[in-house]
Design an enzyme around this catalytic site. Sequence first.
Site, PDB file in Angstrom:
ATOM      1  N   HIS A  16       0.833  -1.205   0.000  1.00  0.00           N
ATOM      2  CA  HIS A  16       0.000   0.000   0.000  1.00  0.00           C
ATOM      3  C   HIS A  16       0.868   1.256   0.000  1.00  0.00           C
ATOM      4  O   HIS A  16       0.596   2.206  -0.718  1.00  0.00           O
ATOM      5  CB  HIS A  16      -0.888   0.045   1.262  1.00  0.00           C
ATOM      6  N   LYS A  40     -16.924  -6.403   7.326  1.00  0.00           N
ATOM      7  CA  LYS A  40     -15.728  -7.227   7.133  1.00  0.00           C
ATOM      8  C   LYS A  40     -15.064  -7.643   8.448  1.00  0.00           C
ATOM      9  O   LYS A  40     -14.049  -8.333   8.418  1.00  0.00           O
ATOM     10  CB  LYS A  40     -14.706  -6.458   6.282  1.00  0.00           C
ATOM     11  N   ARG A  89      -2.258  -6.262  -8.331  1.00  0.00           N
ATOM     12  CA  ARG A  89      -1.148  -7.180  -8.063  1.00  0.00           C
ATOM     13  C   ARG A  89      -1.055  -8.275  -9.101  1.00  0.00           C
ATOM     14  O   ARG A  89      -0.001  -8.585  -9.610  1.00  0.00           O
ATOM     15  CB  ARG A  89      -1.312  -7.822  -6.677  1.00  0.00           C
ATOM     16  N   SER A 127      -2.886  -7.610   3.023  1.00  0.00           N
ATOM     17  CA  SER A 127      -3.155  -7.527   4.463  1.00  0.00           C
ATOM     18  C   SER A 127      -3.505  -8.915   5.008  1.00  0.00           C
ATOM     19  O   SER A 127      -3.119  -9.258   6.131  1.00  0.00           O
ATOM     20  CB  SER A 127      -4.311  -6.574   4.736  1.00  0.00           C
TER      21      SER A 127
HETATM   22  P1  ADP Z   1      -9.907  -3.558  -0.357  1.00  0.00           P
HETATM   23  O1  ADP Z   1     -10.574  -4.268   0.764  1.00  0.00           O
HETATM   24  O2  ADP Z   1     -10.667  -2.352  -0.852  1.00  0.00           O
HETATM   25  O3  ADP Z   1      -9.396  -4.423  -1.492  1.00  0.00           O
HETATM   26  P2  ADP Z   1      -7.162  -3.347   0.507  1.00  0.00           P
HETATM   27  O4  ADP Z   1      -6.682  -2.603   1.697  1.00  0.00           O
HETATM   28  O5  ADP Z   1      -7.000  -4.842   0.524  1.00  0.00           O
HETATM   29  O6  ADP Z   1      -8.645  -2.888   0.335  1.00  0.00           O
HETATM   30  O7  ADP Z   1      -6.455  -2.792  -0.791  1.00  0.00           O
HETATM   31  C1  ADP Z   1      -6.589  -1.454  -1.219  1.00  0.00           C
HETATM   32  C2  ADP Z   1      -6.022  -1.305  -2.616  1.00  0.00           C
HETATM   33  O8  ADP Z   1      -4.610  -1.522  -2.560  1.00  0.00           O
HETATM   34  C3  ADP Z   1      -6.561  -2.296  -3.642  1.00  0.00           C
HETATM   35  O9  ADP Z   1      -6.645  -1.641  -4.889  1.00  0.00           O
HETATM   36  C4  ADP Z   1      -5.491  -3.372  -3.685  1.00  0.00           C
HETATM   37  O10 ADP Z   1      -5.476  -4.026  -4.942  1.00  0.00           O
HETATM   38  C5  ADP Z   1      -4.246  -2.532  -3.486  1.00  0.00           C
HETATM   39  N1  ADP Z   1      -3.132  -3.306  -2.930  1.00  0.00           N
HETATM   40  C6  ADP Z   1      -3.146  -4.113  -1.849  1.00  0.00           C
HETATM   41  N2  ADP Z   1      -1.938  -4.681  -1.653  1.00  0.00           N
HETATM   42  C7  ADP Z   1      -1.133  -4.224  -2.663  1.00  0.00           C
HETATM   43  C8  ADP Z   1       0.220  -4.471  -3.051  1.00  0.00           C
HETATM   44  N3  ADP Z   1       0.977  -5.332  -2.382  1.00  0.00           N
HETATM   45  N4  ADP Z   1       0.699  -3.827  -4.140  1.00  0.00           N
HETATM   46  C9  ADP Z   1      -0.114  -2.979  -4.846  1.00  0.00           C
HETATM   47  N5  ADP Z   1      -1.393  -2.723  -4.540  1.00  0.00           N
HETATM   48  C10 ADP Z   1      -1.907  -3.331  -3.477  1.00  0.00           C
END
Ligand code: ADP
Length: 162
Positions: A16, A40, A89, A127
Site C-alpha cells: 500500500h 468485514k 497485483r 493484508s
Molecule cells: P480492499 O478491501 O478495498 O481491497 P485493501 O486494503 O485490501 O482494500 O487494498 C486497497 C487497494 O490496494 C486495492 O486496490 C489493492 O489491490 C491494493 N493493494 C493491496 N496490496 C497491494 C500491493 N501489495 N501492491 C499494490 N497494490 C496493493
Amino acid sequence: MIAIYPGSFDPVTFGHLDVIERGCRMFDHVIVAVAQNPGKSPLFTAHKRVSQIQNATHHLANVEVDSFDGLTVTYARMRKAGVLLRGLRAVSDFEMELQMAHTNKTLSDDIETVFLATSTDYSYLSSSVVKEIAKFGGPVDHLVPQPVALDIRRCYAKTPTH
Ligand code: ADP
C-alpha cells in the site's frame, strides 16, 4: 488533481505504501481513505488504521488520511477528487477491480479509476497474508512498518488461535 486511494488497509502494508508514494508523485493531493467496512469485521478499528497510515506517511507532504463509510464515489465527490487510485497485483485482482471501476463509472461519470501495477517486490503482499503469518507467530517486520508489526503482535498475543 486530487486522488482518493480507498481501501480497507487492515493493516497497511509496504505494498500500500508503495502505491501511496507513487500516487503522491502523480497527483497534487492524495487522500488515503480507510473504508470502515463494519461487515468485514476488521482486525483494527478504522481510527487505529488511520493513525497507522498517518504514522507511516509523515515523510510525504501531499498526503492526507481519512476514513469514510458509504459509497466511495459519494465520498470522492464530497472531497472534490477526480481520481480513484487502486493497485493491481495479479490477474486475480483484475476482474473484481474492473467490475468495481465500471460500477463506479456508472455512478459518477466524472471520476476516473487509475490503476497502478504493483512493484514486483510486493506482488505477493496483502493484508490477509500479513494476518495469516502473524496469527501463527511468524515474522511480519519485512511486510509492514515497525509500529504496525508491534500492533499486530499485541493483537494476536491477546487472541488465542486455538
Ligand atoms: P480492499 O478491501 O478495498 O481491497 P485493501 O486494503 O485490501 O482494500 O487494498 C486497497 C487497494 O490496494 C486495492 O486496490 C489493492 O489491490 C491494493 N493493494 C493491496 N496490496 C497491494 C500491493 N501489495 N501492491 C499494490 N497494490 C496493493
